[in-house]
Design an enzyme around this catalytic site. Structure first.
Site, PDB file in Angstrom:
ATOM      1  N   CYS A  89      88.571 -19.423  15.540  1.00 40.33           N
ATOM      2  CA  CYS A  89      89.432 -20.213  16.402  1.00 40.33           C
ATOM      3  C   CYS A  89      88.701 -21.630  16.701  1.00 40.33           C
ATOM      4  O   CYS A  89      87.548 -21.457  16.671  1.00 40.33           O
ATOM      5  CB  CYS A  89      90.078 -19.641  17.525  1.00 40.33           C
ATOM      6  N   TYR A 123      95.221 -10.085   6.821  1.00 37.96           N
ATOM      7  CA  TYR A 123      94.548  -9.995   8.186  1.00 37.96           C
ATOM      8  C   TYR A 123      95.000  -8.639   9.158  1.00 37.96           C
ATOM      9  O   TYR A 123      96.169  -8.622   9.494  1.00 37.96           O
ATOM     10  CB  TYR A 123      94.781 -11.154   8.909  1.00 37.96           C
ATOM     11  N   HIS A 180      90.894  -7.659  15.142  1.00 40.52           N
ATOM     12  CA  HIS A 180      91.012  -8.148  16.470  1.00 40.52           C
ATOM     13  C   HIS A 180      92.353  -7.631  17.078  1.00 40.52           C
ATOM     14  O   HIS A 180      92.765  -8.116  18.179  1.00 40.52           O
ATOM     15  CB  HIS A 180      91.303  -9.588  16.556  1.00 40.52           C
ATOM     16  N   ASP A 195      84.263  -8.153  19.105  1.00 44.30           N
ATOM     17  CA  ASP A 195      83.735  -8.957  18.050  1.00 44.30           C
ATOM     18  C   ASP A 195      82.763 -10.438  18.475  1.00 44.30           C
ATOM     19  O   ASP A 195      81.653 -10.431  17.973  1.00 44.30           O
ATOM     20  CB  ASP A 195      84.864  -9.649  17.485  1.00 44.30           C
TER      21      ASP A 195
END
Ligand code: ADP
Ligand code: SF4
Length: 678
Positions: free
Chosen positions: A29, A171, A174, A266
């Protein structure tokens, strides 16, 4: 000449495409998102220019029912989004790198504040996107809805191919995305998507198969999968179901991008985790698949990278933060210029671009986020425009960066500091518990300064206004920092707090003057300092109470993903946490605090008070020298960094860099000094 790092520059086949080397910028991001595609493309393109063989997008919404507002992420809802995404793929391809896109359907992690649609998820459950507490729920995805979502994902993949992407992601990481939620043991759907592991894996399998079928002839299909959530048996475990999931899908995708979840794990900060911290979780993956594996772990050392490959942990070195701190990291390794690598310090200021909805910035790399709007390049800077000499007073982050960048331009620079050690606040702060890596801010700059012949650094040289004028340089930059207030004034109190007690400031503590006994820390700063000092004093045997008028402890660290770990550490050290309270007064034996909402008063026995409130800019020299500027004895006088306005370290470095870029330029204060995307 062969080098032990050559292995890093081997091309790697990923399905139908070939990465030119093993440097892989994983999706991250950035706060630009769909809103500022030019800024975004220039930032991604810079990484390709610097040698990253693969450069990916951030999570990219595939459909309007998965709208990640108020965050600005990628968007590929329709063909209308293709031109903006093409800006990025073209910027990346220009340098021979591959472009990857992370397609995302986030279900209850999408708040849909903008689109007002109800997102689909396993079942109807409270939304966790946006603030985390948006008042709404997802709707249950029926089997037909899942078919629809697969159709949207497939359409997005085809669009992504048209936009020029080489690698298309499915995906499931997360703790985001419907595909990841489907894998959860909590998925007790009674249809063929719930219950058994085979059923729970079905949706992800279908997404991979759909994507391969749609674009797999020319595009690689990657899976990003979180192998552990660090929740024990309540979540995904690398030595549990993650193994079975990877085994069952092993050869289906063209690439496995594996990490741990959630984002706070992460992207753990250096205060809580070190380089390679994910290896123990992800190392099993390569044993289960022949497909290339990419992993992350804030690798900045080329030796650690080579070692991770040689030990069979991963095939490609994934990076978000190391590529942000140094977009030219691969090229520097290739050129054998290892000392030039600007190593990430693990502070997560980059993350705050996303969490505060503004373009990404970086403590180490002041050009991050400025590639398009100010046309800043992390390695190049305009040459000098005059032979003028510049004297910089103060070698904290602002002064060091100003000196380095002016020196790089070719100017004759004299840098002085009253201390024997360079680094100012960073020298002090990096000695606080677990902040050692922050020293990289100083080390990189000093290394560069030593290499530039036209910079002359004089430590142990306190300067008065008279000294400065006598030195004879026509241009003065003052980077004299700031001093923590001793009177409690700050956001909450606009007047000094009254009383008589042993008062300490962060400056006192960092200079080795530590309180003992019962200590009250009053934190009206709200970033790391209050919490880190509580840690220091608790470890030193003090009985610590951390008081803050905010609703939570170290409130702003929520944005750097550190807050939970700070709580955990302070609670483990038996620090008494008192949010929602303001320090009202104190005596040598006690402090009075008031509840910020009810105004209820309480008294806390305390032997000493540490005030972590505002800072006072050290701008006395500036005011003393202003007349000399008015009289024409100086050509310019500029105040930078904390001496201008106290702020985070990233801002001090930015301020120093800006001063260097603007030197010898005519600046019109009435004009916005950068391009604005509208
Ligand atoms: P910033 O974050 O803005 O760089 P710092 O507080 O980290 O500010 O650094 C300021 C530096 O300036 C410190 O290293 C301090 O020793 C130095 N300094 C302050 N006043 C003087 C002075 N009069 N002469 C020389 N050095 C000074
Ligand atoms: Fe690393 Fe901090 Fe820069 Fe992020 S902001 S890349 S954590 S130095």
């Amino acid at each position: 000449m062969p080098s032990r790092y050559d292995i890093l520059f081997q091309p790697i086949q990923i399905g139908p495409v070939t990465a030119p080397n093993r440097f892989y910028q994983v999706p991250h991001c950035n706060g630009f998102g769909w809103r500022m595609p030019k800024g975004l493309a220039a930032m991604r393109g810079m990484k390709a220019e610097g040698g990253w063989g693969v450069v990916c997008t951030e999570e990219t919404e595939i459909h309007h029912t998965s709208d990640l507002s108020p965050f600005f992420e990628g968007r590929i809802w329709s063909d209308d989004d293709i031109p903006a995404l093409q800006l990025m793929t073209e910027a990346v391809h220009k340098h021979g790198s591959l472009a990857g896109i992370e397609l995302s359907y986030n279900g209850r992690d999408a708040s849909n504040l903008y689109t007002r649609a109800a997102p689909f998820d396993l079942f109807s459950r409270g939304l966790v996107g946006g603030s985390g507490y948006e008042p709404g729920q997802s709707r249950t995805a029926s089997k037909d809805d899942l078919k629809q979502i697969r159709k949207w994902h497939r359409a997005a993949a085809i669009r992504a191919k048209r936009a020029g992407f080489d690698i298309i992601y499915c995906y499931a990481a997360h703790n985001l995305t419907l595909a990841f939620h489907m894998l959860s043991k909590d998925n007790d759907r009674t249809d063929e998507y719930g219950g058994s592991l085979e059923n729970r894996t079905r949706f992800l399998r279908e997404l991979i198969e759909d994507t391969k079928e749609a674009v797999g002839d020319t595009c690689a299909v990657a899976v990003r999968f979180a192998v552990d959530e660090l929740l024990g048996t309540d979540g995904m475990q690398h030595d549990g179901e993650a193994r079975d999931i990877i085994s069952s899908l092993a050869e289906l995708p063209d690439l496995w991008d594996v990490n741990i979840s959630a984002w706070k794990n992460d992207s753990i900060t250096s205060r809580f985790g070190k380089e390679g911290h994910q290896e123990k979780y992800i190392s099993f993956v390569k044993q289960l698949t022949t497909k290339p594996v990419v992993g992350v772990g804030r690798y900045t050392s080329p030796d650690s990278m080579v070692s991770a490959i040689e030990r069979g942990i991963m095939d490609l070195i994934g990076a978000a933060r190391p590529s942000i701190a140094d977009p030219f990291l691969p090229n520097k390794i290739k050129a054998g210029k290892l000392e030039d690598i600007r190593e990430c310090i693990g502070c997560n200021i980059c993350v705050t671009g996303d969490t505060r909805f503004v373009p990404i910035r970086c403590t180490q790399n002041p050009s991050m986020g400025e590639e398009w709007r100010r046309e800043w390049h992390p390695e190049l800077i305009a040459p000098k425009k005059s032979e003028d000499e510049i004297l910089i007073v103060g070698a904290g982050p602002a002064g060091l960066e100003a000196a380095r960048a002016l020196g790089q331009r070719g100017y004759h620079v004299i840098l002085t500091d009253k201390n024997r050690e360079a680094g100012g606040r960073v020298d002090l702060e990096s000695k606080l518990p677990n902040l050692t890596e922050w020293r990289r801010v100083i080390d990189w700059r000093l290394t560069q300064i030593q290499k530039i012949e036209n910079i002359f650094f004089y430590p142990s040289s306190p300067m008065t206004a008279k000294d400065i004028l006598e030195a004879g340089a026509p241009h003065i930059i003052l980077a004299t920092g700031s001093t923590w207030r001793r009177d409690g004034m700050g956001r909450y109190h606009s007047r000094p707090i009254s009383g008589n007690a042993k008062i300490f400031t962060p400056d006192d503590l960092m200079n080795g003057n530590l309180p003992t006994g019962k200590v009250l820390i009053y934190d009206d700063d709200h970033y790391y300092m209050g919490g880190v000092l509580a840690e220091l004093l608790a470890e030193n045997g003090c009985e610590v109470t951390l008081v803050t008028p905010a609703q939570t402890i170290s409130a702003w660290t929520e944005h750097t993903l550190e807050q939970e770990r700070i709580y955990k550490r302070l609670l483990a050290l038996n620090v008494n946490l008192l949010p929602h309270h303001a320090l009202a007064s104190f005596s040598p034996i006690a402090a009075t605090v008031t509840h910020t909402i009810t105004s209820a008063e309480s008294t806390l026995p305390s032997d000493a008070i540490v005030l972590v409130t505002d800072r006072i800019p050290n701008d006395a020299l500036y005011h003393e020298l202003k007349p000399a500027l008015a009289e024409g004895k100086l050509k310019s006088l500029r105040l930078i960094g904390d001496a201008e306005a106290p702020n985070i370290i990233a801002q001090a470095i930015f301020s120093g860099h800006l001063a260097a870029r603007e030197f010898d330029e005519v600046i019109n204060p009435d004009v916005t000094p950068f391009k604005v995307e509208r």
